[in-house]
Design a protein around this motif. Sequence first.
Motif, mmCIF file in Angstrom:
data_model
loop_
_atom_site.group_PDB
_atom_site.id
_atom_site.type_symbol
_atom_site.label_atom_id
_atom_site.label_comp_id
_atom_site.label_asym_id
_atom_site.label_seq_id
_atom_site.Cartn_x
_atom_site.Cartn_y
_atom_site.Cartn_z
ATOM 1 N N PHE A 110 22.104 33.510 14.843
ATOM 2 C CA PHE A 110 20.654 33.577 15.020
ATOM 3 C C PHE A 110 20.029 34.558 14.028
ATOM 4 O O PHE A 110 19.049 34.232 13.351
ATOM 5 C CB PHE A 110 20.335 33.990 16.463
ATOM 6 C CG PHE A 110 18.887 34.336 16.700
ATOM 7 C CD1 PHE A 110 17.969 33.334 16.975
ATOM 8 C CD2 PHE A 110 18.450 35.648 16.646
ATOM 9 C CE1 PHE A 110 16.626 33.638 17.199
ATOM 10 C CE2 PHE A 110 17.109 35.968 16.869
ATOM 11 C CZ PHE A 110 16.197 34.955 17.143
ATOM 12 N N HIS A 111 20.606 35.746 13.926
ATOM 13 C CA HIS A 111 20.042 36.754 13.022
ATOM 14 C C HIS A 111 20.214 36.351 11.561
ATOM 15 O O HIS A 111 19.330 36.626 10.737
ATOM 16 C CB HIS A 111 20.679 38.114 13.295
ATOM 17 C CG HIS A 111 20.236 38.738 14.581
ATOM 18 N ND1 HIS A 111 18.939 39.129 14.800
ATOM 19 C CD2 HIS A 111 20.914 39.015 15.732
ATOM 20 C CE1 HIS A 111 18.828 39.631 16.025
ATOM 21 N NE2 HIS A 111 20.014 39.567 16.611
ATOM 22 N N ALA A 112 21.337 35.686 11.242
ATOM 23 C CA ALA A 112 21.534 35.223 9.867
ATOM 24 C C ALA A 112 20.487 34.180 9.498
ATOM 25 O O ALA A 112 19.911 34.216 8.396
ATOM 26 C CB ALA A 112 22.936 34.648 9.713
ATOM 27 N N MET A 113 20.217 33.256 10.410
ATOM 28 C CA MET A 113 19.206 32.233 10.151
ATOM 29 C C MET A 113 17.808 32.828 10.111
ATOM 30 O O MET A 113 16.957 32.412 9.310
ATOM 31 C CB MET A 113 19.294 31.125 11.208
ATOM 32 C CG MET A 113 20.600 30.361 11.193
ATOM 33 S SD MET A 113 20.671 29.007 12.414
ATOM 34 C CE MET A 113 19.629 27.781 11.611
ATOM 35 N N LYS A 114 17.585 33.827 10.963
ATOM 36 C CA LYS A 114 16.280 34.493 10.980
ATOM 37 C C LYS A 114 16.040 35.227 9.665
ATOM 38 O O LYS A 114 14.923 35.218 9.128
ATOM 39 C CB LYS A 114 16.219 35.469 12.159
ATOM 40 C CG LYS A 114 14.844 36.056 12.419
ATOM 41 C CD LYS A 114 14.871 36.931 13.659
ATOM 42 C CE LYS A 114 13.493 37.538 13.917
ATOM 43 N NZ LYS A 114 13.522 38.439 15.102
ATOM 44 N N ASP A 115 17.088 35.873 9.126
ATOM 45 C CA ASP A 115 16.967 36.567 7.835
ATOM 46 C C ASP A 115 16.678 35.590 6.706
ATOM 47 O O ASP A 115 16.085 35.964 5.690
ATOM 48 C CB ASP A 115 18.245 37.355 7.532
ATOM 49 C CG ASP A 115 18.424 38.554 8.451
ATOM 50 O OD1 ASP A 115 17.419 38.974 9.065
ATOM 51 O OD2 ASP A 115 19.558 39.053 8.576
ATOM 52 N N MET A 116 17.117 34.336 6.871
ATOM 53 C CA MET A 116 16.826 33.297 5.874
ATOM 54 C C MET A 116 15.411 32.743 6.045
ATOM 55 O O MET A 116 15.001 31.842 5.317
ATOM 56 C CB MET A 116 17.846 32.161 5.999
ATOM 57 C CG MET A 116 19.261 32.543 5.625
ATOM 58 S SD MET A 116 20.458 31.258 6.121
ATOM 59 C CE MET A 116 19.825 29.838 5.226
ATOM 60 N N GLN A 117 14.699 33.302 7.055
ATOM 61 C CA GLN A 117 13.320 32.906 7.344
ATOM 62 C C GLN A 117 13.220 31.417 7.674
ATOM 63 O O GLN A 117 12.320 30.705 7.219
ATOM 64 C CB GLN A 117 12.390 33.256 6.174
ATOM 65 C CG GLN A 117 12.316 34.751 5.903
ATOM 66 C CD GLN A 117 11.339 35.088 4.791
ATOM 67 O OE1 GLN A 117 11.087 34.275 3.914
ATOM 68 N NE2 GLN A 117 10.774 36.286 4.844
ATOM 69 N N VAL A 118 14.188 30.979 8.479
ATOM 70 C CA VAL A 118 14.137 29.599 8.960
ATOM 71 C C VAL A 118 12.937 29.454 9.891
ATOM 72 O O VAL A 118 12.778 30.213 10.844
ATOM 73 C CB VAL A 118 15.431 29.224 9.708
ATOM 74 C CG1 VAL A 118 15.291 27.862 10.372
ATOM 75 C CG2 VAL A 118 16.601 29.229 8.741
ATOM 76 N N SER A 119 12.097 28.509 9.609
ATOM 77 C CA SER A 119 10.916 28.275 10.439
ATOM 78 C C SER A 119 10.642 26.789 10.499
ATOM 79 O O SER A 119 11.157 26.000 9.691
ATOM 80 C CB SER A 119 9.691 29.008 9.881
ATOM 81 O OG SER A 119 9.312 28.452 8.636
#
Length: 211
Positions: A110-119
Amino acid sequence: MEIIPWIQRLIIVLPVLLIAITFHELAHGYTAYRFGDPTAKSQGRLTLNPIKHLDALGTITLIVTQIIGWAKPVPVDYRYFANPKRDMMWVAIAGPAANFIMACIFALIFHAMKDMQVSEGLYPVVYPLFLMVQAGVLVNVALGIFNLIPVPPLDGGRILTSLLPDHLAYQYARLEPYGIFIVLALLFLGLTQQVIWPLIQTVLLILGVRL
């Protein structure tokens, strides 16, 4: 309840529900096997096939609530254990422990995807996977906490039974045939809102995952 949003949530949540249930029961069976009990293995329960672990009522509860439920218990024969009371405790702990480990793994993703700014706007194809990972944290935390309710046949009840003196453990274990009805009554009386949900929120806060 609006049908379409509910179905959309179910599509997101159902895969991680199956993963959570499967690893929970596999952890029970494998731990029992390591302590010398071949029962789960002989009945084909040491498997990643979720169908082998599904319980009808528990699955319906999971689908309706999309948070809590239970699977078909892995068969355990304590007569194979060198120290039945102690070993049963570790077998019981293994299920919730597996869910908390899975929650941590999902949280890292989750945090890895969030850091990739997945939106939803930038990554419309990947975003459902992001929501699924987020749900994976919630479901595993919820399943782990729910199963720690100290009422047999839930894992918390078996852990408590293992910790009690023998004469009290015997009396407490006799609740098992009625345990699921006790748990359902507690949920109906507000256990989810007053105890389980605040605990879930606390663990999610520790993991840094907001819903």
